[in-house]
Design a protein around this motif. Structure first.
Motif, mmCIF file in Angstrom:
data_model
loop_
_atom_site.group_PDB
_atom_site.id
_atom_site.type_symbol
_atom_site.label_atom_id
_atom_site.label_comp_id
_atom_site.label_asym_id
_atom_site.label_seq_id
_atom_site.Cartn_x
_atom_site.Cartn_y
_atom_site.Cartn_z
ATOM 1 N N LYS A 86 0.815 -1.217 0.000
ATOM 2 C CA LYS A 86 0.000 0.000 0.000
ATOM 3 C C LYS A 86 0.848 1.266 0.000
ATOM 4 C CE LYS A 86 -3.706 2.359 2.554
ATOM 5 N NZ LYS A 86 -4.631 2.263 3.716
ATOM 6 N N SER A 87 1.831 1.342 0.864
ATOM 7 C CA SER A 87 2.625 2.556 1.020
ATOM 8 C C SER A 87 3.959 2.526 0.294
ATOM 9 C CB SER A 87 2.878 2.820 2.506
ATOM 10 O OG SER A 87 3.690 1.774 3.054
ATOM 11 N N GLN A 88 4.370 1.332 -0.159
ATOM 12 C CA GLN A 88 5.691 1.153 -0.777
ATOM 13 C C GLN A 88 6.806 1.593 0.177
ATOM 14 O OE1 GLN A 88 6.450 -0.406 -3.898
ATOM 15 N NE2 GLN A 88 4.367 -1.041 -3.381
ATOM 16 N N ARG A 89 6.557 1.394 1.465
ATOM 17 C CA ARG A 89 7.548 1.698 2.489
ATOM 18 C C ARG A 89 7.966 0.391 3.171
ATOM 19 N NH1 ARG A 89 7.377 6.956 4.839
ATOM 20 N NH2 ARG A 89 7.694 6.036 6.897
ATOM 21 N N PRO A 90 9.258 0.230 3.454
ATOM 22 C CA PRO A 90 9.694 -0.984 4.143
ATOM 23 C C PRO A 90 9.297 -0.937 5.617
ATOM 24 C CG PRO A 90 11.541 0.497 3.857
ATOM 25 C CD PRO A 90 10.388 1.118 3.131
ATOM 26 N N VAL A 91 8.958 -2.085 6.161
ATOM 27 C CA VAL A 91 8.646 -2.170 7.584
ATOM 28 C C VAL A 91 9.424 -3.347 8.167
ATOM 29 C CG1 VAL A 91 6.596 -3.626 7.240
ATOM 30 C CG2 VAL A 91 6.788 -2.242 9.303
ATOM 31 N N GLN A 92 9.966 -3.148 9.347
ATOM 32 C CA GLN A 92 10.786 -4.164 9.997
ATOM 33 C C GLN A 92 10.048 -4.742 11.197
ATOM 34 O OE1 GLN A 92 15.359 -3.985 10.635
ATOM 35 N NE2 GLN A 92 14.493 -3.120 12.479
ATOM 36 N N PHE A 93 10.228 -6.026 11.431
ATOM 37 C CA PHE A 93 9.580 -6.646 12.587
ATOM 38 C C PHE A 93 10.432 -7.795 13.109
ATOM 39 C CE2 PHE A 93 7.907 -8.515 8.704
ATOM 40 C CZ PHE A 93 8.031 -9.873 8.905
ATOM 41 N N GLU A 94 10.262 -8.076 14.385
ATOM 42 C CA GLU A 94 10.952 -9.201 15.007
ATOM 43 C C GLU A 94 10.090 -10.451 14.905
ATOM 44 O OE1 GLU A 94 12.357 -8.495 18.922
ATOM 45 O OE2 GLU A 94 13.528 -6.718 18.375
ATOM 46 N N ILE A 95 10.743 -11.581 14.825
ATOM 47 C CA ILE A 95 10.037 -12.860 14.777
ATOM 48 C C ILE A 95 10.368 -13.609 16.063
ATOM 49 C CG2 ILE A 95 9.650 -14.980 13.467
ATOM 50 C CD1 ILE A 95 10.765 -13.572 11.007
ATOM 51 N N THR A 96 9.379 -13.854 16.884
ATOM 52 C CA THR A 96 9.596 -14.477 18.178
ATOM 53 C C THR A 96 9.988 -15.948 18.026
ATOM 54 O OG1 THR A 96 7.253 -15.057 18.360
ATOM 55 C CG2 THR A 96 7.941 -12.937 19.294
ATOM 56 N N GLN A 97 10.467 -16.524 19.112
ATOM 57 C CA GLN A 97 10.890 -17.921 19.103
ATOM 58 C C GLN A 97 9.758 -18.850 18.688
ATOM 59 O OE1 GLN A 97 13.937 -19.149 19.538
ATOM 60 N NE2 GLN A 97 13.247 -21.272 19.310
ATOM 61 N N ALA A 98 8.569 -18.614 19.232
ATOM 62 C CA ALA A 98 7.421 -19.464 18.891
ATOM 63 C C ALA A 98 7.116 -19.401 17.397
ATOM 64 C CB ALA A 98 6.194 -19.040 19.699
ATOM 65 N N ALA A 99 7.197 -18.202 16.832
ATOM 66 C CA ALA A 99 6.923 -18.038 15.405
ATOM 67 C C ALA A 99 8.012 -18.698 14.563
ATOM 68 C CB ALA A 99 6.806 -16.550 15.067
ATOM 69 N N ARG A 100 9.269 -18.559 14.994
ATOM 70 C CA ARG A 100 10.376 -19.172 14.235
ATOM 71 C C ARG A 100 10.240 -20.690 14.202
ATOM 72 N NH1 ARG A 100 13.473 -15.412 17.229
ATOM 73 N NH2 ARG A 100 14.493 -17.054 18.450
ATOM 74 N N GLU A 101 9.877 -21.268 15.338
ATOM 75 C CA GLU A 101 9.699 -22.722 15.387
ATOM 76 C C GLU A 101 8.560 -23.167 14.481
ATOM 77 O OE1 GLU A 101 9.151 -23.615 19.492
ATOM 78 O OE2 GLU A 101 11.258 -23.260 20.033
ATOM 79 N N ALA A 102 7.468 -22.397 14.501
ATOM 80 C CA ALA A 102 6.316 -22.737 13.661
ATOM 81 C C ALA A 102 6.663 -22.597 12.179
ATOM 82 C CB ALA A 102 5.134 -21.838 14.019
#
Length: 207
Positions: A86-102
Motif C-alpha cells: 500500500k505505502s511502498q515503504r519498508p517495515v521491519q519486525f521481530e520474529i519471536t521464538q514461537a513463530a520461528r519454530e512454527a
C-alpha cells in the motif's frame, strides 16, 4: 425530487455499511488458538497465526511473503524487513521464538524453497494464499473461540501486538514505525487510542 430521494437513499446505505475498527485479540485468545492448532497439527495455520501477530502486516502483505524474506538458509530469521504494497515503504519486525519454530516446521513439512511463497495457495490458479482465504481461515478460528466474527478480522491480527506495545510503553512513535505508517495521526486513528484511553479512565473511576 427523484434526485433528492436517490441521494438520501445512497446516504442511508453508506451509513449502514460503515464498519468500525476490528477488535484486538486478548492474550488468552491467542494462546487458546495456538494450543488448538498444535493439538490439531495445523502446521500451516500455526505459522500463519504466529507470523501474522508478530509482523503486524496487512493481509495482502502477509500472504505475499516469500521464504527468503523470513529465513537465512534453513533457519528462520529473528528479524525481517518487508516492503508494504500500500505505502511502498519498508517495515521491519521481530520474529519471536514461537513463530520461528512454527515457520521452520511449516517450511520443512511443505518442502518450500527460498523463492517460494511462504503460504502457497492450494488453488491451481493462484501461486499464493489469497487475502480472502486468509480471512476465511481466521474467521473459522474466531468462531471456534466463541467470538463474534463481525468484530474480528485480519486487521485484528495487525492491531493486536501494536496495541499491546502501545499499552505497555505509550510510545506512539515506536508503534508508528512498527506499523509502517507515514503519519502519526494515522497510527492514532488506527489504534483508536483516544477511545480506549477514555474507556480505561471510565473503568478506573467506576463507583
Amino acid at each position: 425530487m427523484g434526485t433528492i430521494g436517490n441521494a438520501a437513499h445512497r446516504e442511508r446505505w453508506n451509513r449502514v455499511e460503515i464498519v468500525g475498527q476490528k477488535a484486538t485479540f486478548k492474550l488468552k485468545d491467542i494462546w487458546a488458538l495456538r494450543v488448538r492448532l498444535q493439538m490439531e497439527s495445523r502446521v500451516r495455520e500455526l505459522a500463519l497465526l504466529n507470523l501474522g501477530i508478530d509482523s503486524k502486516l496487512r493481509g495482502c502483505d502477509l500472504v505475499a511473503i516469500k521464504v527468503r524474506d523470513v529465513c537465512h538458509g534453513d533457519q528462520a530469521a529473528t528479524r525481517a524487513v518487508v516492503m508494504q504494497h500500500k505505502s511502498q515503504r519498508p517495515v521491519q519486525f521481530e520474529i519471536t521464538q514461537a513463530a520461528r519454530e512454527a515457520l521452520q516446521a511449516w517450511i520443512k513439512q511443505a518442502g518450500l524453497r527460498p523463492e517460494d511463497y511462504l503460504f502457497p495457495s492450494r488453488l491451481h490458479d493462484s501461486p499464493q494464499l489469497g487475502t480472502r482465504q486468509y480471512a476465511r481461515i481466521l474467521g473459522h478460528r474466531v468462531d471456534e473461540l466463541g467470538l463474534d466474527r463481525a468484530e474480528y478480522g485480519t486487521h485484528s491480527m495487525r492491531r493486536t501486538k501494536a496495541m499491546l506495545i502501545y499499552r505497555r510503553t505509550k510510545n506512539l512513535r515506536a508503534v508508528q514505525l512498527l506499523l509502517g505508517h507515514s503519519k502519526l495521526e494515522s497510527t492514532v486513528r488506527y489504534l483508536g487510542i483516544e477511545v480506549d484511553d477514555a474507556l480505561e479512565i471510565s473503568e478506573q473511576t467506576e463507583i
